[in-house]
Write an enzyme that holds these catalytic residues in place. Structure first.
Site, PDB file in Angstrom:
ATOM      1  N   ASP A  39      59.295  27.108  52.096  1.00  0.00           N
ATOM      2  CA  ASP A  39      60.455  26.486  52.760  1.00  0.00           C
ATOM      3  C   ASP A  39      60.459  26.679  54.275  1.00  0.00           C
ATOM      4  OD1 ASP A  39      61.013  29.203  52.451  1.00  0.00           O
ATOM      5  OD2 ASP A  39      63.167  28.890  52.194  1.00  0.00           O
ATOM      6  N   GLU A  61      47.745  31.444  48.301  1.00  0.00           N
ATOM      7  CA  GLU A  61      47.411  31.691  49.705  1.00  0.00           C
ATOM      8  C   GLU A  61      46.098  32.453  49.885  1.00  0.00           C
ATOM      9  OE1 GLU A  61      51.857  31.089  49.520  1.00  0.00           O
ATOM     10  OE2 GLU A  61      50.389  32.280  48.381  1.00  0.00           O
ATOM     11  N   HIS A 124      65.875  35.603  52.299  1.00  0.00           N
ATOM     12  CA  HIS A 124      64.815  35.739  51.302  1.00  0.00           C
ATOM     13  C   HIS A 124      63.454  35.850  52.003  1.00  0.00           C
ATOM     14  CE1 HIS A 124      65.024  31.438  52.178  1.00  0.00           C
ATOM     15  NE2 HIS A 124      63.788  31.315  51.745  1.00  0.00           N
ATOM     16  N   HIS A 125      62.498  36.422  51.352  1.00  0.00           N
ATOM     17  CA  HIS A 125      61.146  36.684  51.869  1.00  0.00           C
ATOM     18  C   HIS A 125      61.130  37.784  52.933  1.00  0.00           C
ATOM     19  CE1 HIS A 125      60.114  33.328  49.504  1.00  0.00           C
ATOM     20  NE2 HIS A 125      59.931  32.408  50.413  1.00  0.00           N
ATOM     21  N   GLY A 422      32.805  41.580  51.518  1.00  0.00           N
ATOM     22  CA  GLY A 422      32.471  41.702  50.104  1.00  0.00           C
ATOM     23  C   GLY A 422      33.642  41.627  49.153  1.00  0.00           C
ATOM     24  N   ASP A 452      30.040  35.389  36.496  1.00  0.00           N
ATOM     25  CA  ASP A 452      31.136  35.073  35.581  1.00  0.00           C
ATOM     26  C   ASP A 452      32.351  35.974  35.804  1.00  0.00           C
ATOM     27  OD1 ASP A 452      29.841  37.340  34.657  1.00  0.00           O
ATOM     28  OD2 ASP A 452      29.474  36.578  32.630  1.00  0.00           O
ATOM     29  N   ASN A 479      26.421  36.832  32.812  1.00  0.00           N
ATOM     30  CA  ASN A 479      25.725  38.073  32.467  1.00  0.00           C
ATOM     31  C   ASN A 479      26.710  39.162  32.026  1.00  0.00           C
ATOM     32  OD1 ASN A 479      26.838  38.560  34.958  1.00  0.00           O
ATOM     33  ND2 ASN A 479      24.903  38.974  36.007  1.00  0.00           N
ATOM     34  N   GLY A 481      29.933  40.156  32.857  1.00  0.00           N
ATOM     35  CA  GLY A 481      30.797  41.034  33.636  1.00  0.00           C
ATOM     36  C   GLY A 481      30.306  41.367  35.024  1.00  0.00           C
ATOM     37  N   GLU A 485      28.895  46.213  39.949  1.00  0.00           N
ATOM     38  CA  GLU A 485      29.699  47.407  39.696  1.00  0.00           C
ATOM     39  C   GLU A 485      29.007  48.318  38.676  1.00  0.00           C
ATOM     40  OE1 GLU A 485      31.908  47.496  41.759  1.00  0.00           O
ATOM     41  OE2 GLU A 485      33.120  45.694  41.914  1.00  0.00           O
TER      42      GLU A 485
END
Length: 570
Positions: A39, A61, A124-125, A422, A452, A479, A481, A485
């Protein structure tokens, strides 16, 4: 009569602030604006069409910020519009990434009226404490310039300065636009004078001195080489770099973040240098050099395969946008572009050693293999054989980001990745912006490689791509996941697992009845057949390709870097 009315009456060509702002964005090459309506920015969005700007309309966003980043990397600069508080904070991660990686984004934030802010109203916000500056303070640390458009008297000047700073420093700027300022009047005649986007000139005497010092060491070197990194791209020094490569004949290498900075079909090009993660034969040549002309270096952990660079400052000349460092002597306030141009003109003939040969030939182990399993060692050289000139290639943080090191590009390829920041999921949002920019430039394919796991963070932007009739080719590496990591920590931990998706069906979920194609690829022969299909290689449709790869396979460079990261984390 109010003082503002008197000021408006005195203007030769009164123009609303919002129109002035958007016409300046158009002037610097922006043709589409990313963001989410709210708004406090809705009235400003009404001005976009009359200023020759399209509204993209992203799903959130964060994705909009990623998309603006990708658009800027192709077009040179971009714009993002969010609303006060809730909207702008959702984009902060993307803007921080752009700041980190030197990407110019004009971030415009719609705010409550200037009077509401002065009165500290409970709107608001807000945080409910009357503090309307808190979000601006947050963004100021990840912006190279802040323009608060709170007064018509200086609004046009602040807009021009923000866009100039954004371009010159190649980093985000933050522009506040209170709703009452949208209609405030500024002098439209200022538009007759384009914004000066030229970098400040070097002091001639200082520049000549630095050039002499560089030439002294260059002429004395027996086996000098050139190493090109990300800031050569971001600070628009590629023309000067190309002239240096051509005129010197020196073996030329790029870092992972510098992929695409140099024509990889050039006879001087020798591959990617990343310490222990370098292309075959590269580290021996680079590390044995007695002089490295390092252009735009960002020596981060992922850009150096876990800080495994073995090049000393004593053998290095660093060229940057705001200083040159010759061995251990630093010369501040010197832009590399002017220095490189003069070095090229004055260096004379050099006697360089040849660059190591590099191609997209498969490793011997893959050449003799009868396996149909798609491995990283096989995939990335094969991709290099399929790519075309002028492609825009995006790789997501993870296996793709490291695998692309082993792909030799055709000429004029733009490579987009987020090696330093990253943020997982970046590449899909960035792909939307890059594909839109490529569409504006025409005749450029946009190709994304994403895992994926990463896809699940920002998958909504496929909807935005369909809505804007964009046609990227999206390869989803399936693959099971978060592979990068797993290599750092928690190989079999549940937190590195994901829910498997039917990726081929995703466009239909987002309402696409046509305008897309999906493929499920599980063997090498299936992928080679797809690469040979001209209707796949050139299409007006968005195309989504599932590529199935082993859960425990990864590029060698990723394994090295992940191991180094794991040790540091301990």
């Amino acid at each position: 009569m109010a003082s503002t009315d008197i000021a408006t009456k005195e203007l030769q060509n009164p123009m609303d602030v919002a129109e002035y702002l958007f016409r300046r964005l158009h002037e610097v090459g922006i043709r589409a604006v990313h963001g989410v309506p709210g708004d406090y920015n809705l009235s400003a969005l009404d001005y976009l069409p009359k200023c020759g700007l399209d509204w993209v309309g992203n799903c959130n966003e964060l994705n909009a910020g990623y998309a603006a980043d990708g658009y800027a990397r192709v077009k040179g600069i971009s714009a993002l519009i969010t609303t006060f508080g809730v909207g702008e904070l959702s984009a902060v991660n993307a803007i921080a990434g752009a700041y980190s990686e030197f990407v110019p984004i004009v971030h415009i934030v719609g705010q409550p009226t200037t009077q509401s802010q002065k009165d500290g109203m409970l709107l608001h916000h807000t945080l409910g404490n009357g503090d309307f500056d808190v979000f601006t303070k947050m963004s100021s640390a990840i912006s190279c310039y802040v323009a608060r458009l709170n007064d018509p008297q200086d609004a046009a000047t602040l807009i021009d300065s923000a866009i100039r700073e954004c371009w010159i420093h190649s980093r985000p700027v933050y522009v506040t636009l209170p709703t009452d300022m949208i209609y405030a009047k500024v002098n439209g005649d200022r538009l007759k004078t384009p914004i000066d986007l030229s970098s400040p000139s070097n002091d001639p005497e200082k520049e000549d001195y630095v050039v002499d010092v560089v030439l002294k060491y260059l002429r004395a070197a027996k086996n000098p080489i050139i190493l090109v990194d990300a800031c050569a791209i971001r600070h628009r020094a590629l023309e000067e770099v190309h002239e240096l490569v051509e005129a010197s004949g020196l073996p030329t290498f790029v870092t992972p973040m510098g992929k695409g900075a140099v024509d990889e079909t050039h006879k001087n090009f020798g591959g990617v240098y990343a310490g222990n993660g370098s292309n075959a034969g590269v580290s021996d040549v680079v590390e044995s050099s007695d002089l490295i002309l390092s252009i735009g270096a960002i020596k981060s952990d992922f850009n150096t395969a876990g800080f495994t660079y073995r090049i000393g400052q004593l053998n290095t000349i660093d060229f940057h946008s705001n200083y040159v460092r010759v061995r251990y002597s630093e010369y501040p306030d010197i832009n590399m572009k002017g220095v490189i141009r003069k070095v090229v003109k004055q260096m004379g003939k050099l006697n360089p050693a040849p660059a190591p040969p590099i191609n997209n030939t498969l490793p011997k182990s893959e050449q003799t293999s009868n396996s149909q399993t798609i491995t990283h060692a096989w995939l990335w050289p094969t991709v290099g054989q399929w790519l075309k000139e002028n492609d825009v290639v995006l790789t997501e943080t993870g296996t793709a980001n490291f695998g692309i090191w082993d792909t030799r590009f055709p000429a004029n390829v733009t490579a987009i990745s987020q090696v330093l920041w990253g943020s997982i999921g970046y590449a899909l949002g960035s792909c939307q912006g890059a594909a839109l920019a490529a569409k504006e430039l025409q005749n450029r394919r946009t190709i994304l490689f994403i895992g994926d796991g990463s896809l699940q963070l920002t998958v909504q932007e496929i909807s935005t791509m369909l809505r804007n009739k964009l046609n990227p080719i999206i390869f989803v590496i399936c693959n099971e996941g978060y592979t990068i990591e797993r290599y750092i920590h928690g190989w079999d931990a549940s937190y590195n697992d994901i829910q498997p998706w039917d990726h081929v069906g995703i466009p239909k979920v987002f309402g696409a009845q046509s305008g897309y194609k999906g493929y499920r690829i599980k063997t090498r022969d299936e992928l080679l057949k797809l690469f040979a299909d001209q209707s796949f290689c050139v299409s007006d449709d968005l195309q989504l390709v599932e590529v199935y790869m082993p859960r425990d396979d990864a590029p060698a460079a990723l394994k090295l870097t992940a191991e180094a990261a794991a040790k540091r984390n301990e």
